[in-house]
Design an enzyme around this catalytic site. Sequence first.
Site, PDB file in Angstrom:
ATOM      1  N   PRO A  25       1.594  -5.784   3.527  1.00  0.00           N
ATOM      2  CA  PRO A  25       0.710  -6.660   4.313  1.00  0.00           C
ATOM      3  C   PRO A  25      -0.160  -7.496   3.386  1.00  0.00           C
ATOM      4  O   PRO A  25      -0.777  -6.966   2.457  1.00  0.00           O
ATOM      5  CB  PRO A  25      -0.119  -5.669   5.136  1.00  0.00           C
ATOM      6  CG  PRO A  25      -0.043  -4.378   4.395  1.00  0.00           C
ATOM      7  CD  PRO A  25       1.272  -4.358   3.693  1.00  0.00           C
ATOM      8  N   CYS A  27      -3.101 -10.534   3.590  1.00  0.00           N
ATOM      9  CA  CYS A  27      -3.982 -11.374   4.406  1.00  0.00           C
ATOM     10  C   CYS A  27      -3.777 -12.852   4.088  1.00  0.00           C
ATOM     11  O   CYS A  27      -3.687 -13.230   2.909  1.00  0.00           O
ATOM     12  CB  CYS A  27      -5.433 -10.991   4.177  1.00  0.00           C
ATOM     13  SG  CYS A  27      -5.875  -9.386   4.870  1.00  0.00           S
ATOM     14  N   ALA A  59      -3.303  -7.162   7.538  1.00  0.00           N
ATOM     15  CA  ALA A  59      -4.381  -6.405   8.171  1.00  0.00           C
ATOM     16  C   ALA A  59      -4.861  -7.128   9.420  1.00  0.00           C
ATOM     17  O   ALA A  59      -5.302  -8.274   9.360  1.00  0.00           O
ATOM     18  CB  ALA A  59      -5.536  -6.224   7.193  1.00  0.00           C
ATOM     19  N   GLN A 102      -0.216  -3.714  10.061  1.00  0.00           N
ATOM     20  CA  GLN A 102      -1.304  -2.897   9.526  1.00  0.00           C
ATOM     21  C   GLN A 102      -2.540  -3.099  10.398  1.00  0.00           C
ATOM     22  O   GLN A 102      -3.018  -4.230  10.554  1.00  0.00           O
ATOM     23  CB  GLN A 102      -1.613  -3.293   8.090  1.00  0.00           C
ATOM     24  CG  GLN A 102      -2.680  -2.439   7.421  1.00  0.00           C
ATOM     25  CD  GLN A 102      -3.044  -2.952   6.042  1.00  0.00           C
ATOM     26  OE1 GLN A 102      -3.677  -3.999   5.911  1.00  0.00           O
ATOM     27  NE2 GLN A 102      -2.631  -2.233   5.012  1.00  0.00           N
ATOM     28  N   TYR A 186     -12.196  -0.418   2.778  1.00  0.00           N
ATOM     29  CA  TYR A 186     -12.493  -0.775   4.162  1.00  0.00           C
ATOM     30  C   TYR A 186     -12.954   0.469   4.925  1.00  0.00           C
ATOM     31  O   TYR A 186     -13.109   1.542   4.345  1.00  0.00           O
ATOM     32  CB  TYR A 186     -11.296  -1.486   4.782  1.00  0.00           C
ATOM     33  CG  TYR A 186     -10.974  -2.776   4.044  1.00  0.00           C
ATOM     34  CD1 TYR A 186     -11.972  -3.718   3.802  1.00  0.00           C
ATOM     35  CD2 TYR A 186      -9.702  -3.027   3.548  1.00  0.00           C
ATOM     36  CE1 TYR A 186     -11.712  -4.884   3.105  1.00  0.00           C
ATOM     37  CE2 TYR A 186      -9.425  -4.198   2.842  1.00  0.00           C
ATOM     38  CZ  TYR A 186     -10.432  -5.120   2.618  1.00  0.00           C
ATOM     39  OH  TYR A 186     -10.175  -6.265   1.918  1.00  0.00           O
ATOM     40  N   ARG A 234      -2.002   3.619   4.648  1.00  0.00           N
ATOM     41  CA  ARG A 234      -2.209   3.115   3.293  1.00  0.00           C
ATOM     42  C   ARG A 234      -3.493   3.721   2.756  1.00  0.00           C
ATOM     43  O   ARG A 234      -4.533   3.684   3.423  1.00  0.00           O
ATOM     44  CB  ARG A 234      -2.298   1.583   3.279  1.00  0.00           C
ATOM     45  CG  ARG A 234      -2.164   1.009   1.866  1.00  0.00           C
ATOM     46  CD  ARG A 234      -2.139  -0.501   1.862  1.00  0.00           C
ATOM     47  NE  ARG A 234      -1.434  -1.013   0.681  1.00  0.00           N
ATOM     48  CZ  ARG A 234      -1.329  -2.295   0.383  1.00  0.00           C
ATOM     49  NH1 ARG A 234      -1.862  -3.217   1.168  1.00  0.00           N
ATOM     50  NH2 ARG A 234      -0.670  -2.683  -0.705  1.00  0.00           N
ATOM     51  N   LEU A 305       1.754  -4.539  -8.992  1.00  0.00           N
ATOM     52  CA  LEU A 305       2.386  -5.177 -10.143  1.00  0.00           C
ATOM     53  C   LEU A 305       3.796  -4.655 -10.388  1.00  0.00           C
ATOM     54  O   LEU A 305       4.175  -4.332 -11.517  1.00  0.00           O
ATOM     55  CB  LEU A 305       1.513  -5.028 -11.390  1.00  0.00           C
ATOM     56  CG  LEU A 305       0.262  -5.909 -11.433  1.00  0.00           C
ATOM     57  CD1 LEU A 305      -0.450  -5.770 -12.775  1.00  0.00           C
ATOM     58  CD2 LEU A 305       0.589  -7.374 -11.174  1.00  0.00           C
ATOM     59  N   GLY A 327       4.019  -7.643  -2.939  1.00  0.00           N
ATOM     60  CA  GLY A 327       3.051  -8.560  -2.366  1.00  0.00           C
ATOM     61  C   GLY A 327       3.135  -9.903  -3.047  1.00  0.00           C
ATOM     62  O   GLY A 327       3.942 -10.764  -2.702  1.00  0.00           O
TER      63      GLY A 327
END
Length: 369
Positions: A25, A27, A59, A102, A186, A234, A305, A327
């Site tokens: 996911p 954003c 998210a 997510q 979060y 996650r 990475l 990602g």
Amino acid sequence: MSTAALFQPIKIRGLNLVNRIVIAPMCQYSAEDGCMNDWHLIHLGKLALSGAALLTIEASAVVPEGRITYADLGLWNEQCYAAMGLVLESIRRWTDMPIGIQLSHAGRKASTEVPWKGGGQIPPTEALGWQTVAPSELRYSSKGTFPPESLDKEGLKRVRDAFATAARRTAKLGLDLVQVHAAHGYLLHQFLSPLSNRRGDEYGGSLANRMRFPLEVFDAVRSEVPSEMPVSIRVSATDWVDGGWDLEQTLQFAAELQRRGCDAIHVSSGGLHPGQRIPVGPGYQVPFARTVKNEVKMPVIAVGLITGFDQAEAIVGTGDADMVALGRTIIFDPNWPWHAAAELGGKVRVAAQYLRSQPSRFRDLFANE
């Protein structure tokens, strides 16, 4: 059939995945009042043609005040639900790639500007800002952030119920998987870490108490989706700060999640405290995934990475993780799974419209069925 570990199928509860590549996911900070728009159709549609096994929607806040920025996606009302449904309908006309989502609440890290405009926190007194909430009245940073309000019992119930309602909407949308976001500083991560959770009630103090609310949220989500639908989570394996959340606590959290029916765990790190010191490098979070995998039976997803084809193959092939999540790598190269298949001797599904892109030397690359 390919012998490459990265291109072996895997089943997660009732979901069959054709390979071990997950699109994480990411954003986009481009929603309008929490609703998807044409940008999300372009962005997700492009990635849905990549040949990966699973695409995860970014998210999505379960309440408006749970957004990271004012431009975050949400799934808190019927308008958000309808807009997401339209985008998904268009994508599904052209690809059968499984799509997950997510669900998230940003807690004290909410009410911020979009990253390309600085990303700073917006005061609740300004038009685009709002009052944030958290386990305790501790601001994220002493510089440029504003104190959150501590969630009382009614506030906890409201958030828990909002996760459940959003989960119900994911099932109505026909999504294939739901992920609970308990990482990156979060709200649920804020409950887990002793650096951000200073509560004196049953939701603070001991590890069992700090895990209580995230586990309640997980249970609420699990109870609202069909039995065959996977629910994953996650986590940040460590805060990278002394005295904070760490790998040993993560292992205990993972064990408890597994007992409650968690189907996969996506292992990341950091995001909770500005004092974090992260030794960033290729695959820097993979050792955490490896340690978690040694302690649980559910599939483990490594992230961070992971850019090289041989690197990804080694992570799965040696058993460090069951899957890899991409990602920024797949944003830079949306056809990364194609190229990995060409390098490793695997196969990927491809749209019929793209078959002519197949060079003759890769004639066995595309699984066009």
